[in-house]
Design a protein around this motif. Sequence first.
Motif, short mmCIF file in Angstrom:
data_model
loop_
_atom_site.label_atom_id
_atom_site.label_comp_id
_atom_site.label_asym_id
_atom_site.label_seq_id
_atom_site.Cartn_x
_atom_site.Cartn_y
_atom_site.Cartn_z
N PHE A 197 -79.41 25.25 -80.31
CA PHE A 197 -78.92 25.46 -81.66
C PHE A 197 -80.04 25.25 -82.68
N SER A 198 -80.83 24.20 -82.48
CA SER A 198 -81.92 23.92 -83.41
C SER A 198 -83.00 24.99 -83.35
N ALA A 199 -83.30 25.49 -82.16
CA ALA A 199 -84.30 26.54 -82.03
C ALA A 199 -83.85 27.82 -82.72
N VAL A 200 -82.58 28.15 -82.58
CA VAL A 200 -82.06 29.35 -83.25
C VAL A 200 -82.07 29.14 -84.77
N GLY A 201 -81.79 27.94 -85.23
CA GLY A 201 -81.86 27.65 -86.67
C GLY A 201 -83.26 27.82 -87.22
N VAL A 202 -84.26 27.38 -86.46
CA VAL A 202 -85.66 27.58 -86.88
C VAL A 202 -85.99 29.07 -86.89
N GLY A 203 -85.44 29.82 -85.95
CA GLY A 203 -85.64 31.27 -85.94
C GLY A 203 -85.04 31.93 -87.18
N LEU B 275 -75.80 21.48 -86.64
CA LEU B 275 -74.98 21.44 -85.42
C LEU B 275 -75.80 20.91 -84.24
N GLY B 276 -77.04 21.35 -84.15
CA GLY B 276 -77.88 20.89 -83.04
C GLY B 276 -78.16 19.40 -83.10
N ALA C 157 -77.73 21.56 -75.27
CA ALA C 157 -77.31 22.66 -76.14
C ALA C 157 -77.82 22.46 -77.57
N GLY C 158 -78.01 21.23 -77.97
CA GLY C 158 -78.53 20.95 -79.31
C GLY C 158 -79.92 21.52 -79.52
N TRP C 159 -80.74 21.50 -78.48
CA TRP C 159 -82.08 22.10 -78.58
C TRP C 159 -81.98 23.59 -78.85
#
Length: 60
Positions: free
Chosen positions: A39-45, A26-27, A35-37
């Motif tokens: 989403f990507s940071a939460v995905g890495v989390g 999604l990010g 907002a993409g940053w």
Amino acid sequence: MGMNKNTVLAWATFIMIIMGLILIGLGIYRYADVAGWGFSAVGVGFFAIAWVFNALKGRV
């Protein structure tokens, strides 16, 4: 089929990896702005938490 603690951790790891991939996707593809940053940071989390769940298998 009973689920023991290792099976629960394995399913939790699998679900966390899938959700992490979805959030990173999604990010990258859906939200190309700031907002993409997030989403990507939460995905890495999610990947980090899945790594911990995987490391706990057999020790709990």
